[in-house]
Design a protein around this motif. Sequence first.
Motif, PDB file in Angstrom:
ATOM      1  N   MET B   1       0.824  -1.199   0.000  1.00  0.00           N
ATOM      2  CA  MET B   1       0.000   0.000   0.000  1.00  0.00           C
ATOM      3  C   MET B   1       0.867   1.262   0.000  1.00  0.00           C
ATOM      4  N   LYS B   2       0.489   2.216  -0.805  1.00  0.00           N
ATOM      5  CA  LYS B   2       1.265   3.449  -0.920  1.00  0.00           C
ATOM      6  C   LYS B   2       0.664   4.558  -0.051  1.00  0.00           C
ATOM      7  N   TYR B   3       1.522   5.251   0.629  1.00  0.00           N
ATOM      8  CA  TYR B   3       1.104   6.409   1.415  1.00  0.00           C
ATOM      9  C   TYR B   3       1.754   7.629   0.778  1.00  0.00           C
ATOM     10  N   ALA B   4       0.932   8.525   0.259  1.00  0.00           N
ATOM     11  CA  ALA B   4       1.451   9.603  -0.583  1.00  0.00           C
ATOM     12  C   ALA B   4       1.951  10.793   0.232  1.00  0.00           C
ATOM     13  N   ILE B   5       3.047  10.589   0.963  1.00  0.00           N
ATOM     14  CA  ILE B   5       3.548  11.719   1.763  1.00  0.00           C
ATOM     15  C   ILE B   5       4.176  12.804   0.905  1.00  0.00           C
ATOM     16  N   HIS B   6       4.529  12.464  -0.340  1.00  0.00           N
ATOM     17  CA  HIS B   6       5.158  13.487  -1.177  1.00  0.00           C
ATOM     18  C   HIS B   6       4.149  14.511  -1.701  1.00  0.00           C
ATOM     19  N   THR B   7       2.860  14.241  -1.486  1.00  0.00           N
ATOM     20  CA  THR B   7       1.852  15.245  -1.823  1.00  0.00           C
ATOM     21  C   THR B   7       1.693  16.263  -0.676  1.00  0.00           C
ATOM     22  N   LEU B   8       2.303  15.952   0.478  1.00  0.00           N
ATOM     23  CA  LEU B   8       2.322  16.947   1.560  1.00  0.00           C
ATOM     24  C   LEU B   8       3.338  18.019   1.190  1.00  0.00           C
ATOM     25  N   ASN B   9       2.996  19.252   1.449  1.00  0.00           N
ATOM     26  CA  ASN B   9       3.837  20.377   1.040  1.00  0.00           C
ATOM     27  C   ASN B   9       4.950  20.621   2.060  1.00  0.00           C
ATOM     28  N   LYS B  10       6.177  20.524   1.595  1.00  0.00           N
ATOM     29  CA  LYS B  10       7.355  20.703   2.445  1.00  0.00           C
ATOM     30  C   LYS B  10       7.339  22.066   3.151  1.00  0.00           C
ATOM     31  N   ALA B  11       6.781  23.050   2.496  1.00  0.00           N
ATOM     32  CA  ALA B  11       6.759  24.404   3.071  1.00  0.00           C
ATOM     33  C   ALA B  11       5.946  24.461   4.369  1.00  0.00           C
ATOM     34  N   PHE B  12       5.096  23.455   4.590  1.00  0.00           N
ATOM     35  CA  PHE B  12       4.257  23.452   5.795  1.00  0.00           C
ATOM     36  C   PHE B  12       4.714  22.403   6.808  1.00  0.00           C
ATOM     37  N   ALA B  82      -4.526  28.288  -1.542  1.00  0.00           N
ATOM     38  CA  ALA B  82      -4.768  27.060  -2.308  1.00  0.00           C
ATOM     39  C   ALA B  82      -3.798  25.957  -1.882  1.00  0.00           C
ATOM     40  N   ALA B  83      -2.509  26.328  -1.718  1.00  0.00           N
ATOM     41  CA  ALA B  83      -1.495  25.339  -1.344  1.00  0.00           C
ATOM     42  C   ALA B  83      -1.789  24.756   0.036  1.00  0.00           C
ATOM     43  N   PHE B  84      -2.241  25.608   0.950  1.00  0.00           N
ATOM     44  CA  PHE B  84      -2.535  25.129   2.299  1.00  0.00           C
ATOM     45  C   PHE B  84      -3.738  24.183   2.288  1.00  0.00           C
ATOM     46  N   GLN B  85      -4.762  24.534   1.525  1.00  0.00           N
ATOM     47  CA  GLN B  85      -5.946  23.661   1.424  1.00  0.00           C
ATOM     48  C   GLN B  85      -5.556  22.306   0.819  1.00  0.00           C
ATOM     49  N   GLU B  86      -4.687  22.355  -0.194  1.00  0.00           N
ATOM     50  CA  GLU B  86      -4.209  21.103  -0.798  1.00  0.00           C
ATOM     51  C   GLU B  86      -3.425  20.264   0.205  1.00  0.00           C
ATOM     52  N   HIS B  87      -2.610  20.946   0.991  1.00  0.00           N
ATOM     53  CA  HIS B  87      -1.818  20.263   2.014  1.00  0.00           C
ATOM     54  C   HIS B  87      -2.733  19.562   3.021  1.00  0.00           C
ATOM     55  N   LEU B  88      -3.773  20.274   3.441  1.00  0.00           N
ATOM     56  CA  LEU B  88      -4.695  19.686   4.422  1.00  0.00           C
ATOM     57  C   LEU B  88      -5.446  18.491   3.833  1.00  0.00           C
ATOM     58  N   ALA B  89      -5.817  18.612   2.563  1.00  0.00           N
ATOM     59  CA  ALA B  89      -6.511  17.501   1.904  1.00  0.00           C
ATOM     60  C   ALA B  89      -5.575  16.288   1.805  1.00  0.00           C
ATOM     61  N   LEU B  91      -3.079  15.617   3.756  1.00  0.00           N
ATOM     62  CA  LEU B  91      -2.879  15.127   5.123  1.00  0.00           C
ATOM     63  C   LEU B  91      -4.046  14.225   5.527  1.00  0.00           C
ATOM     64  N   GLU B  92      -5.230  14.681   5.216  1.00  0.00           N
ATOM     65  CA  GLU B  92      -6.428  13.906   5.540  1.00  0.00           C
ATOM     66  C   GLU B  92      -6.409  12.559   4.819  1.00  0.00           C
ATOM     67  N   LYS B  93      -6.014  12.607   3.559  1.00  0.00           N
ATOM     68  CA  LYS B  93      -5.937  11.397   2.743  1.00  0.00           C
ATOM     69  C   LYS B  93      -4.911  10.431   3.345  1.00  0.00           C
ATOM     70  N   LEU B  94      -3.753  10.981   3.715  1.00  0.00           N
ATOM     71  CA  LEU B  94      -2.698  10.158   4.317  1.00  0.00           C
ATOM     72  C   LEU B  94      -3.202   9.462   5.574  1.00  0.00           C
ATOM     73  N   LEU B  95      -3.942  10.191   6.386  1.00  0.00           N
ATOM     74  CA  LEU B  95      -4.376   9.644   7.662  1.00  0.00           C
ATOM     75  C   LEU B  95      -5.514   8.643   7.510  1.00  0.00           C
ATOM     76  N   ARG B  96      -6.214   8.762   6.394  1.00  0.00           N
ATOM     77  CA  ARG B  96      -7.230   7.739   6.090  1.00  0.00           C
ATOM     78  C   ARG B  96      -6.548   6.490   5.550  1.00  0.00           C
ATOM     79  N   GLY B  97      -5.237   6.619   5.263  1.00  0.00           N
ATOM     80  CA  GLY B  97      -4.458   5.453   4.841  1.00  0.00           C
ATOM     81  C   GLY B  97      -4.254   5.373   3.352  1.00  0.00           C
ATOM     82  N   GLY B  98      -3.619   6.402   2.769  1.00  0.00           N
ATOM     83  CA  GLY B  98      -3.284   6.266   1.350  1.00  0.00           C
ATOM     84  C   GLY B  98      -2.912   7.551   0.683  1.00  0.00           C
TER      85      GLY B  98
END
Lengths: 98, 98
Positions: B1-12, B82-89, B91-98
């Motif tokens: 299973m892949k966890y997409a941590i690279h979609t989290l924004n490094k700036a945050f 926009a970047a912050f909203q994307e980061h939060l989305a 993060l939510e996805k990551l925590l749901r497991g993916g």
Amino acid sequence: MKYAIHTLNKAFDHRVRLGVMAVLLANEQVSFNDLKESLDLTDGNLASHVAALEKAGYVLVNKQFIGKKPNTTYQATAEGKAAFQEHLAALEKLLRGG
Amino acid sequence: MKYAIHTLNKAFDHRVRLGVMAVLLANEQVSFNDLKESLDLTDGNLASHVAALEKAGYVLVNKQFIGKKPNTTYQATAEGKAAFQEHLAALEKLLRGG
């Protein structure tokens, strides 16, 4: 208005660590290689962040051998699971504005 | 299973930056002092993280004078919001497991 960022856990101030904890909350025991592949990381990057989580007492490292081959697995400690849940709750609170 | 941590924004990747963005999403313009007090930070700590967000194009700094007194205010750019909203989305996805 106060925003309680100090209730966010410094140990989780990095996306790799968030990823490691997310994987270890969803899976009881995970090998180094599985963790590395799940998070799409290099050995060095994963190792340094796992070491930080281990030092904080949040991750337990199990070094075993399968035959003569070393097999390292990781699991979250009870303390690590609790700390991560607290961090997420603090994050949610912060984002709701306070 | 892949966890997409690279979609989290490094700036945050830091609780101070999460805090700054949370404040600036809830308030259009915030002065340095109000930001500092809201987040309970020292001048230096806040300044360095705001500078990083400014460099990323996520925060706009307005330097004005009220009479002879300098008054610096901050606001999130459209890109930053926009970047912050994307980061939060992410993060939510990551925590749901993916």
